[in-house]
Design a protein around this motif. Structure first.
Motif, short mmCIF file in Angstrom:
data_model
loop_
_atom_site.label_atom_id
_atom_site.label_comp_id
_atom_site.label_asym_id
_atom_site.label_seq_id
_atom_site.Cartn_x
_atom_site.Cartn_y
_atom_site.Cartn_z
N GLY A 16 0.79 -1.21 0.00
CA GLY A 16 0.00 0.00 0.00
C GLY A 16 0.83 1.27 0.00
N ARG A 17 2.15 1.10 -0.06
CA ARG A 17 3.06 2.24 -0.11
C ARG A 17 3.61 2.42 -1.51
N PRO A 18 3.82 3.66 -1.96
CA PRO A 18 4.47 3.86 -3.27
C PRO A 18 5.89 3.30 -3.25
N PHE A 19 6.28 2.72 -4.35
CA PHE A 19 7.65 2.20 -4.48
C PHE A 19 8.67 3.31 -4.24
N SER A 20 8.35 4.53 -4.66
CA SER A 20 9.28 5.64 -4.51
C SER A 20 9.55 5.99 -3.06
N SER A 21 8.66 5.58 -2.15
CA SER A 21 8.86 5.88 -0.73
C SER A 21 10.00 5.06 -0.14
N TYR A 22 10.43 4.04 -0.87
CA TYR A 22 11.55 3.21 -0.41
C TYR A 22 12.90 3.70 -0.93
N MET A 23 12.89 4.80 -1.67
CA MET A 23 14.14 5.31 -2.22
C MET A 23 15.10 5.66 -1.09
N PRO A 24 16.38 5.31 -1.23
CA PRO A 24 17.33 5.55 -0.14
C PRO A 24 17.57 7.04 0.08
N GLN A 25 17.81 7.37 1.34
CA GLN A 25 18.17 8.73 1.72
C GLN A 25 19.65 8.76 2.09
N ARG A 26 20.28 9.89 1.88
CA ARG A 26 21.70 9.99 2.24
C ARG A 26 21.83 10.33 3.73
N VAL A 27 21.43 9.35 4.53
CA VAL A 27 21.52 9.47 5.99
C VAL A 27 22.22 8.22 6.50
N TYR A 28 23.32 8.40 7.19
CA TYR A 28 24.08 7.25 7.65
C TYR A 28 23.30 6.43 8.68
N HIS A 29 23.38 5.12 8.54
CA HIS A 29 22.79 4.20 9.50
C HIS A 29 23.50 4.29 10.84
N GLN A 30 24.80 4.52 10.80
CA GLN A 30 25.62 4.79 11.97
C GLN A 30 26.71 5.74 11.53
N PRO A 31 27.34 6.46 12.46
CA PRO A 31 28.37 7.42 12.05
C PRO A 31 29.42 6.77 11.15
N ALA A 32 29.80 7.47 10.10
CA ALA A 32 30.73 6.93 9.12
C ALA A 32 31.49 8.06 8.45
N VAL A 33 32.57 7.72 7.80
CA VAL A 33 33.31 8.67 6.98
C VAL A 33 33.71 7.96 5.70
#
Length: 310
Positions: free
Chosen positions: A176-193
């Motif tokens: 029931g969700r648009p496929f586009s709502s699953y598009m990845p965001q540039r937000v780290y899952h945990q701190p990273a460099v």
């Protein structure tokens, strides 16, 4: 070199860039400097026996640094981004729990993002997909694209081929969700460099050509022949890998070794361009000159300056 202190706010380091830029060497050098372990993020290096054609680091080149997710799949097996996300994150947690620094190294952009970023994978349903595939065969692409545009205008405007249209409609029907709502965001899952290797394109073009010729001299054709006997053609991912698909055509009598090498060089150059485009789109990557004699020192300095990252 004495072990360098890694800021606690940076539990994960990623080394990215195009093929042939020296990522593996930098990853190993960083691991030696900070007490790290390398986690492979090159999708083709997961496969056992695909060594020469993937430029996989040898045991000697690893310099005693533990490497993870190398040689974990048979060439018949398929790999998914979701599988990699689960495995890589478990390894990252394990490495960190032992007081070591996880260092993700690779040029498979989506796999890197799966390890680093908030990335959710929508579910699948084989029956729903099969029904939609039958429907698109009967009524055509335009009809299903129009339906998709009604429920998910973003995907309707962006997706063009049948496979992706079917997938988007499958996800909407299941969730029931648009496929586009699953598009990845540039937000780290945990701190990273992230550290990227900036290349001179003309120099890289020549380096890639020389590397392919060196692979041929080292026995790429024999490697492909051995892998074919072990089911290479049965693996959709492995059989299409750069170099392997071309040299299967040599075994089939379609091409000469020289023709296969030339096509591999051209395909590898195109792939490197796509990798650069992918990683340059991520503003979080800190870029360094791949040929800088002080590369490691400059990367370590940047690492010491790293603070909390989102």
């Amino acid at each position: 070199m004495p072990k360098q202190q890694v800021p606690e706010a940076v539990p994960l380091i990623a080394v990215v860039g195009p093929t042939g830029s020296g990522k593996s060497q930098l990853g190993i050098a960083l691991a030696e400097a900070v007490g790290g372990e390398v986690i492979n993020a090159d999708a083709l290096q997961f496969y056992r026996g695909m060594d020469i054609g993937t430029a996989k680091v040898t045991a000697e080149e690893r310099a005693g640094i533990p490497h993870h997710l190398l040689d974990v799949l048979d060439v018949r097996e398929e790999v998914s981004v979701a599988w990699f996300q689960q495995r890589s994150r478990a390894i990252i947690a394990d490495v960190r729990s032992r007081g070591a620094v996880p260092i993700l190294v690779g040029g498979s952009g989506l796999y890197v993002r799966a390890a680093l970023d908030e990335l959710e994978f929508p579910p699948t349903d084989a029956e729903v997909r099969a029904r939609l595939e039958d429907e698109i065969e009967m009524v055509g692409t335009a009809a299903l694209r129009a339906r998709l545009a009604e429920v998910d205008p973003v995907s309707g405007a962006r997706l063009g081929d049948d496979r992706r249209i079917v997938r988007a409609l499958e996800v909407f029907e299941i969730t029931g969700r648009p496929f586009s709502s699953y598009m990845p965001q540039r937000v780290y899952h945990q701190p990273a460099v992230q550290f990227g290797l900036q290349v001179d394109r003309d120099v890289l073009r020549e380096r890639l050509a020389k590397r392919v010729h060196a692979m041929v001299e080292r026995g790429l054709l024999d490697e492909v022949r051995e892998l074919e006997a072990n089911g290479l053609r049965e693996g959709r991912t492995a059989a299409r890998a750069l170099g392997y698909g071309q040299f299967l055509r040599v075994l089939d009598g379609e091409w000469s070794v020289a023709e296969a090498a030339e096509d591999t060089i051209n395909a590898t150059r195109r792939f490197a361009r796509r990798q650069l485009t992918w990683f340059r789109a991520d503003e979080r990557v800190q870029w360094f000159d791949w040929l800088d004699p002080g590369l490691l020192d400059h990367v370590l300095s940047a690492l010491r300056r790293s603070g909390p990252l989102s």
